[in-house]
Enzyme design. Structure first.
Site, PDB file in Angstrom:
ATOM      1  N   ARG A 273       6.559   3.160  10.655  1.00 40.59           N
ATOM      2  CA  ARG A 273       6.353   1.915   9.898  1.00 40.59           C
ATOM      3  C   ARG A 273       5.213   1.106  10.522  1.00 40.59           C
ATOM      4  O   ARG A 273       5.087   1.032  11.743  1.00 40.59           O
ATOM      5  CB  ARG A 273       7.640   1.096   9.845  1.00 40.59           C
ATOM      6  CG  ARG A 273       8.709   1.789   9.015  1.00 40.59           C
ATOM      7  CD  ARG A 273       9.770   0.844   8.489  1.00 40.59           C
ATOM      8  NE  ARG A 273      10.839   1.615   7.844  1.00 40.59           N
ATOM      9  CZ  ARG A 273      10.829   1.984   6.565  1.00 40.59           C
ATOM     10  NH1 ARG A 273       9.838   1.633   5.773  1.00 40.59           N
ATOM     11  NH2 ARG A 273      11.834   2.699   6.071  1.00 40.59           N
ATOM     12  N   ASP A 274       4.394   0.520   9.632  1.00 41.53           N
ATOM     13  CA  ASP A 274       3.274  -0.310  10.068  1.00 41.53           C
ATOM     14  C   ASP A 274       3.803  -1.548  10.792  1.00 41.53           C
ATOM     15  O   ASP A 274       4.777  -2.167  10.362  1.00 41.53           O
ATOM     16  CB  ASP A 274       2.419  -0.707   8.861  1.00 41.53           C
ATOM     17  CG  ASP A 274       1.072  -1.256   9.258  1.00 41.53           C
ATOM     18  OD1 ASP A 274       0.056  -0.574   9.035  1.00 41.53           O
ATOM     19  OD2 ASP A 274       1.028  -2.390   9.796  1.00 41.53           O
ATOM     20  N   ILE A 275       3.136  -1.928  11.883  1.00 39.20           N
ATOM     21  CA  ILE A 275       3.580  -3.075  12.678  1.00 39.20           C
ATOM     22  C   ILE A 275       3.337  -4.393  11.942  1.00 39.20           C
ATOM     23  O   ILE A 275       3.963  -5.416  12.267  1.00 39.20           O
ATOM     24  CB  ILE A 275       2.850  -3.068  14.054  1.00 39.20           C
ATOM     25  CG1 ILE A 275       3.638  -3.826  15.093  1.00 39.20           C
ATOM     26  CG2 ILE A 275       1.424  -3.575  13.934  1.00 39.20           C
ATOM     27  CD1 ILE A 275       3.132  -3.606  16.515  1.00 39.20           C
TER      28      ILE A 275
ATOM     29  N   ASN B  37      -8.360   4.247   4.633  1.00 40.42           N
ATOM     30  CA  ASN B  37      -9.558   3.455   4.905  1.00 40.42           C
ATOM     31  C   ASN B  37     -10.492   4.262   5.798  1.00 40.42           C
ATOM     32  O   ASN B  37     -10.035   4.963   6.714  1.00 40.42           O
ATOM     33  CB  ASN B  37      -9.183   2.142   5.596  1.00 40.42           C
ATOM     34  CG  ASN B  37      -8.357   1.230   4.701  1.00 40.42           C
ATOM     35  OD1 ASN B  37      -8.591   1.160   3.499  1.00 40.42           O
ATOM     36  ND2 ASN B  37      -7.383   0.551   5.285  1.00 40.42           N
TER      37      ASN B  37
ATOM     38  N   GLU C  27      -9.390   0.044  11.027  1.00 39.93           N
ATOM     39  CA  GLU C  27      -9.239  -0.633  12.319  1.00 39.93           C
ATOM     40  C   GLU C  27      -8.855   0.325  13.432  1.00 39.93           C
ATOM     41  O   GLU C  27      -9.239   0.120  14.586  1.00 39.93           O
ATOM     42  CB  GLU C  27      -8.196  -1.751  12.203  1.00 39.93           C
ATOM     43  CG  GLU C  27      -8.646  -2.870  11.265  1.00 39.93           C
ATOM     44  CD  GLU C  27      -7.612  -3.960  11.080  1.00 39.93           C
ATOM     45  OE1 GLU C  27      -6.409  -3.684  11.301  1.00 39.93           O
ATOM     46  OE2 GLU C  27      -8.014  -5.066  10.697  1.00 39.93           O
TER      47      GLU C  27
ATOM     48  N   HIS D  84      -5.439   7.957   9.114  1.00 40.87           N
ATOM     49  CA  HIS D  84      -4.062   7.689   8.703  1.00 40.87           C
ATOM     50  C   HIS D  84      -4.015   7.344   7.235  1.00 40.87           C
ATOM     51  O   HIS D  84      -4.943   6.748   6.684  1.00 40.87           O
ATOM     52  CB  HIS D  84      -3.443   6.554   9.529  1.00 40.87           C
ATOM     53  CG  HIS D  84      -4.301   5.324   9.620  1.00 40.87           C
ATOM     54  ND1 HIS D  84      -5.384   5.244  10.458  1.00 40.87           N
ATOM     55  CD2 HIS D  84      -4.244   4.133   8.973  1.00 40.87           C
ATOM     56  CE1 HIS D  84      -5.953   4.061  10.330  1.00 40.87           C
ATOM     57  NE2 HIS D  84      -5.287   3.365   9.428  1.00 40.87           N
ATOM     58  N   MET D  85      -2.902   7.698   6.617  1.00 42.47           N
ATOM     59  CA  MET D  85      -2.626   7.348   5.233  1.00 42.47           C
ATOM     60  C   MET D  85      -1.617   6.203   5.219  1.00 42.47           C
ATOM     61  O   MET D  85      -0.571   6.290   5.873  1.00 42.47           O
ATOM     62  CB  MET D  85      -2.058   8.567   4.501  1.00 42.47           C
ATOM     63  CG  MET D  85      -1.581   8.291   3.084  1.00 42.47           C
ATOM     64  SD  MET D  85      -0.798   9.746   2.369  1.00 42.47           S
ATOM     65  CE  MET D  85      -2.248  10.672   1.861  1.00 42.47           C
ATOM     66  N   HIS D  86      -1.939   5.129   4.502  1.00 41.63           N
ATOM     67  CA  HIS D  86      -0.984   4.042   4.278  1.00 41.63           C
ATOM     68  C   HIS D  86      -0.144   4.388   3.047  1.00 41.63           C
ATOM     69  O   HIS D  86      -0.700   4.741   1.995  1.00 41.63           O
ATOM     70  CB  HIS D  86      -1.692   2.725   3.981  1.00 41.63           C
ATOM     71  CG  HIS D  86      -2.511   2.163   5.101  1.00 41.63           C
ATOM     72  ND1 HIS D  86      -2.093   1.103   5.877  1.00 41.63           N
ATOM     73  CD2 HIS D  86      -3.737   2.491   5.561  1.00 41.63           C
ATOM     74  CE1 HIS D  86      -3.042   0.797   6.753  1.00 41.63           C
ATOM     75  NE2 HIS D  86      -4.050   1.625   6.586  1.00 41.63           N
TER      76      HIS D  86
HETATM   77  P1  DGP Z   1      -6.496   0.503   9.100  1.00 39.13           P
HETATM   78  O1  DGP Z   1      -7.114  -0.850   8.819  1.00 39.13           O
HETATM   79  O2  DGP Z   1      -6.487   1.382   7.883  1.00 39.13           O
HETATM   80  O3  DGP Z   1      -7.107   1.158  10.313  1.00 39.13           O
HETATM   81  O4  DGP Z   1      -4.965   0.225   9.416  1.00 39.13           O
HETATM   82  C1  DGP Z   1      -4.440   0.170  10.709  1.00 39.13           C
HETATM   83  C2  DGP Z   1      -2.979  -0.213  10.573  1.00 39.13           C
HETATM   84  O5  DGP Z   1      -2.351   0.096  11.806  1.00 39.13           O
HETATM   85  C3  DGP Z   1      -2.730  -1.693  10.316  1.00 39.13           C
HETATM   86  O6  DGP Z   1      -2.072  -1.828   9.059  1.00 39.13           O
HETATM   87  C4  DGP Z   1      -1.821  -2.142  11.441  1.00 39.13           C
HETATM   88  C5  DGP Z   1      -1.331  -0.838  12.033  1.00 39.13           C
HETATM   89  N1  DGP Z   1      -1.112  -0.868  13.476  1.00 39.13           N
HETATM   90  C6  DGP Z   1      -2.026  -1.221  14.412  1.00 39.13           C
HETATM   91  N2  DGP Z   1      -1.496  -1.102  15.652  1.00 39.13           N
HETATM   92  C7  DGP Z   1      -0.230  -0.654  15.475  1.00 39.13           C
HETATM   93  C8  DGP Z   1       0.822  -0.330  16.383  1.00 39.13           C
HETATM   94  O7  DGP Z   1       0.713  -0.426  17.607  1.00 39.13           O
HETATM   95  N3  DGP Z   1       1.995   0.101  15.830  1.00 39.13           N
HETATM   96  C9  DGP Z   1       2.159   0.229  14.477  1.00 39.13           C
HETATM   97  N4  DGP Z   1       3.357   0.664  14.051  1.00 39.13           N
HETATM   98  N5  DGP Z   1       1.186  -0.059  13.602  1.00 39.13           N
HETATM   99  C10 DGP Z   1       0.007  -0.496  14.093  1.00 39.13           C
END
Ligand code: DGP
Length: 118
Positions: free
Chosen positions: A29-31, A86, A94, A99-101
């Site tokens: 899960r996204d943080i 992205n 970022e 990665h795929m959201h």
């Molecule tokens: P992008 O902008 O596509 O690179 O999305 C990066 C995503 O990664 C963003 O939605 C937040 C997520 N994220 C960043 N650091 C962490 C982390 O340490 N743990 C988790 N679970 N998600 C993270």
């Protein structure tokens, strides 16, 4: 390439809400969730961006979609969802580990904000 936060999550060196892991991909899960369901599905191999994929990555990249479908079903996203990859600066990437959201659980609106123009 340098190590990323996602590589550390895959190796379980830092905590994350891991939902799925196999020999090719990991999902967690996204943080910073942007929707009721916001899951990241990543190849275990540290491919930096979508611009760096090769034919030898096709099995892992295909697995992203089948795992996304299973996790969407598990989260009850029967009304639909969005899959996003992205890529680099203009794509607002970022974390430089491909990665795929998977986003869902509410109507997500148009793909891009209309005020940002074409
Ligand atoms: P992008 O902008 O596509 O690179 O999305 C990066 C995503 O990664 C963003 O939605 C937040 C997520 N994220 C960043 N650091 C962490 C982390 O340490 N743990 C988790 N679970 N998600 C993270």
């Amino acid at each position: 390439m340098s190590d990323t936060i996602f590589a550390k999550i895959i190796r379980k060196e830092i905590p994350a809400d891991i939902l799925y892991q196999d020999d090719l991909v990991t999902a967690f899960r996204d943080i910073n969730p942007q929707a009721p369901s916001h899951i990241l599905i990543v190849p275990n191999k540290p491919i930096a961006t979508a611009a760096d994929v090769t034919e030898e990555d096709e099995a892992a990249l295909g697995r992203l979609f089948t795992v996304a479908r299973k996790l969407a079903e598990a989260d009850g996203l029967d009304q639909g969802y969005r899959l996003i990859v992205n890529c680099k600066e203009h794509g607002h990437q970022e974390v430089f580990h491909l990665h795929m959201h998977l986003l869902g659980g509410r109507p997500l609106g148009p793909m891009l904000a209309s005020s940002q123009g074409g």
